[in-house]
Design a protein around this motif. Structure first.
Motif, short mmCIF file in Angstrom:
data_model
loop_
_atom_site.label_atom_id
_atom_site.label_comp_id
_atom_site.label_asym_id
_atom_site.label_seq_id
_atom_site.Cartn_x
_atom_site.Cartn_y
_atom_site.Cartn_z
N UNK A 1 0.84 -1.20 0.00
CA UNK A 1 0.00 0.00 0.00
C UNK A 1 0.87 1.25 0.00
N UNK A 2 0.51 2.22 -0.82
CA UNK A 2 1.31 3.43 -1.00
C UNK A 2 0.43 4.50 -1.61
N UNK A 3 0.97 5.69 -1.78
CA UNK A 3 0.33 6.68 -2.63
C UNK A 3 1.37 7.20 -3.61
N UNK A 4 0.91 7.80 -4.70
CA UNK A 4 1.80 8.17 -5.79
C UNK A 4 2.33 9.59 -5.63
N UNK A 5 3.51 9.82 -6.17
CA UNK A 5 4.08 11.17 -6.21
C UNK A 5 3.51 11.89 -7.42
N UNK A 6 2.22 12.15 -7.36
CA UNK A 6 1.49 12.72 -8.49
C UNK A 6 0.19 13.32 -7.99
N UNK A 7 -0.35 14.25 -8.75
CA UNK A 7 -1.68 14.77 -8.44
C UNK A 7 -2.74 13.77 -8.88
N UNK A 8 -2.55 13.17 -10.06
CA UNK A 8 -3.51 12.24 -10.63
C UNK A 8 -2.76 11.09 -11.29
N UNK A 9 -3.40 9.94 -11.42
CA UNK A 9 -2.74 8.76 -11.97
C UNK A 9 -3.65 8.06 -12.98
N UNK A 10 -3.02 7.61 -14.07
CA UNK A 10 -3.66 6.71 -15.03
C UNK A 10 -2.92 5.39 -14.98
N UNK A 11 -3.65 4.29 -14.84
CA UNK A 11 -3.07 2.95 -14.76
C UNK A 11 -3.77 2.07 -15.78
N UNK A 12 -3.05 1.68 -16.85
CA UNK A 12 -3.64 0.92 -17.95
C UNK A 12 -3.07 -0.49 -17.96
N UNK A 13 -3.93 -1.50 -17.96
CA UNK A 13 -3.51 -2.89 -18.07
C UNK A 13 -3.21 -3.19 -19.54
N UNK A 14 -1.97 -3.54 -19.83
CA UNK A 14 -1.56 -3.86 -21.21
C UNK A 14 -1.70 -5.35 -21.52
N UNK A 15 -1.63 -6.19 -20.54
CA UNK A 15 -1.65 -7.64 -20.71
C UNK A 15 -0.69 -8.25 -19.70
N UNK A 16 -0.31 -9.50 -19.82
CA UNK A 16 -0.72 -10.46 -20.83
C UNK A 16 -1.86 -11.26 -20.23
N UNK A 17 -1.82 -12.59 -20.32
CA UNK A 17 -2.81 -13.41 -19.63
C UNK A 17 -2.36 -13.62 -18.19
N UNK A 18 -3.24 -13.36 -17.23
CA UNK A 18 -2.87 -13.48 -15.83
C UNK A 18 -4.11 -13.66 -14.97
N UNK A 19 -3.89 -14.12 -13.75
CA UNK A 19 -4.94 -14.16 -12.74
C UNK A 19 -4.42 -13.44 -11.50
N UNK A 20 -5.35 -12.93 -10.69
CA UNK A 20 -4.95 -12.21 -9.48
C UNK A 20 -4.42 -10.83 -9.81
N UNK B 1 -8.48 5.64 -13.55
CA UNK B 1 -8.13 7.01 -13.20
C UNK B 1 -8.40 7.21 -11.71
N UNK B 2 -7.42 7.75 -11.00
CA UNK B 2 -7.62 8.02 -9.58
C UNK B 2 -6.70 9.15 -9.13
N UNK B 3 -6.96 9.68 -7.96
CA UNK B 3 -6.13 10.72 -7.39
C UNK B 3 -4.80 10.10 -6.93
N UNK B 4 -3.71 10.84 -7.13
CA UNK B 4 -2.42 10.32 -6.73
C UNK B 4 -2.32 10.06 -5.25
N UNK B 5 -3.03 10.84 -4.44
CA UNK B 5 -2.99 10.68 -3.00
C UNK B 5 -3.85 9.56 -2.47
#
Length: 484
Positions: free
Chosen positions: A368-387, A417-421
């Motif tokens: 658990x952490x927070x980002x050094x950013x005002x806002x964050x975009x996190x995009x899943x690129x792949x591959x095949x996975x579980x969990x 999309x979420x807040x960096x904090x």
């Protein structure tokens, strides 16, 4: 990593959820709460701090943005640090106390108003929806900086799963002695080994800018891409139709939050977490092939950040300018201006982008952490996975009690999309490999007031590229409050 139904989870200093319940604050237990969370008397918490900086095209830019009147309510704000899942407030600290006193006379963070409602401006006027303004960079390229705390705050010790502030042996013993002993650092040899590791990490961070520039130059000279077309300037064809439609709507006359929310998925209205498709499947596949090709090459590679060991820094690979900068300036900024006007969404002027990889025998989860950013975009690129699901708590500045964290499954091609904090982490990977593109979006107009990592007025140090998003000058803006 399950959490029992009968007990509320809590975040330990390493970000994992423990089953031990820490009671709420009182004169008797504040010290216990602080120690359990890894918060020494100096007020250090456990943010996610990363290395290096990015390189930006040298050009004059002018863009229209929508700004809010409460920048203190984003990751630049300061509130008493509390246990995010039990409601327990930590012991007071000099760093947080100073920042609280600094902001006490400015504005109090409040949840965003419903669409169409008025928000009280901290300067005494009222406004409705965010106003359209123009922010122009002054002539010549802007110089970005980092905060001096980068070389002393939030050093991650993986063996003890703890972030620490490090100014020397005496300070380390005073602030972290009890919790280090509780985690296995018991002998003089253990402590001397830790001391050597921290001194080495400080030296590494001091060399980081120079070494990153050398890696980038070598890669530019010697690396041969397997998918060269992804190094071309970002084209609409690489983007999902839903993403293009949301961005187009956001720049249209009369666009508002209510209309935008109809064009994306609201994961949590309370936490202001959203999701929508970002890239097409063919583009995700091509980008993954390029990343794997680079991973298997003999080119030098920098760590994505101090918590992830496997992945790619996009500015070193040469994908920052053709891919991430247009993604931020053309598409993400109008979206974020409507979604997060109070967090600098319309003021975004820099970023840090990297890809993280999770696989068996490598990184499998993220604390658990927070980002050094005002806002964050996190995009899943792949591959095949579980969990590997993301889990979210509350904002790190003022987390409230929460029986269970919000879990969000990854969907390939879709971005969260979420807040960096926002406190968050990743559950352990089950099977397969997971690659994610993470873009930290920064607004100097917000972070220049308060560094989200040390919770103090930033002590600026010149840096290459985007640094950590700080600037010595404020952007040229028109104050929305002055127009009411």
């Amino acid at each position: 990593m399950g959490v029992p139904e009968e007990e509320p989870p809590e975040v330990t200093p390493d970000g994992a959820f423990s089953r031990k319940h820490i009671p709420g604050p009182s004169a008797a237990n504040l010290e216990t709460v602080a120690e359990a969370r890894g918060v020494p008397e100096s007020g250090v918490i456990n943010p996610h701090v990363v290395d290096g900086g990015t390189v930006r095209r040298n050009e004059k830019t002018t863009r229209s943005v929508r700004r809010g009147c409460s920048p203190q309510s984003g990751p630049g704000a300061s509130f008493p640090i509390a246990d995010p899942f039990s409601g327990a407030e930590s012991s007071s600290s000099s760093a947080l106390a100073n920042s609280e006193r600094t902001l006490a006379s400015r504005a109090t963070a409040a949840p965003p108003p419903p669409s169409g409602a008025c928000r009280k401006c901290p300067y005494g006027t009222l406004r409705g929806d965010a106003r359209l303004l123009t922010v122009a960079t002054a002539g010549g390229p802007r110089r970005f900086c980092r905060c001096a705390c980068f070389c002393s705050e939030n050093l991650y010790v993986a063996r003890y799963r703890l972030h620490v502030r490090f100014r020397g042996e005496e300070q380390l013993r005073r602030d972290y002695g009890p919790i280090l002993r509780s985690r296995g650092c018991v002998s003089p040899q253990d402590f001397q080994q830790l001391l050597a590791e921290l001194e080495e990490e400080v030296e590494r961070r001091q060399r980081l800018g120079q070494e990153a520039a050398a890696r980038k130059a070598l890669i530019a000279r010697s690396y041969h891409p397997v998918r060269p077309h992804i190094y071309n300037t970002l084209q609409d064809e690489a983007l999902a139709p839903e993403f293009l439609a949301a961005a187009e709507y956001s720049t249209s006359p009369g666009a508002d939050l209510e209309g935008l929310l109809q064009r994306l998925e609201t994961v949590s209205g309370e936490k202001r977490i959203y999701r929508l498709p970002v890239f097409t499947a063919p583009f995700c596949q091509a980008l993954l092939e390029e990343l794997e090709h680079f991973e298997h090459s003999d080119m030098p590679k920098g760590r994505p950040n101090t918590m992830n060991n496997y992945g790619v820094l996009l500015h070193e690979l040469g994908l920052d300018e053709p891919l991430v900068t247009p993604l931020r300036e053309r598409f993400l900024q109008p979206l974020m201006a409507l979604l997060y006007p109070d967090c600098g969404g319309g003021w975004l002027d820099s970023h840090r982008a990297f890809v993280v990889k999770y696989a068996p025998g490598q990184d499998r989860e993220l604390g658990c952490h927070y980002d050094n950013a005002e806002l964050t975009l996190n995009v899943a690129l792949g591959k095949a996975f579980t969990g590997g699901a993301l889990y979210f708590g509350d904002l790190f500045q003022a987390p409230s009690a929460l029986a269970r964290p919000l879990e969000v499954e990854h969907v390939v091609g879709r971005g969260i999309l979420h807040q960096g904090g926002q406190l968050h982490g990743a559950r352990p990977l089950g099977t397969g490999e997971r690659w994610n593109l993470v873009v930290w979006l920064r607004a100097s107009a917000v972070r220049n007031r308060l560094c989200p990592m040390c919770c103090r007025k930033p002590e600026l140090v010149d840096d290459d590229g985007f640094g950590d998003g700080f600037t010595r000058e404020e952007p040229t803006t028109v104050d929305a409050c002055a127009l009411t």
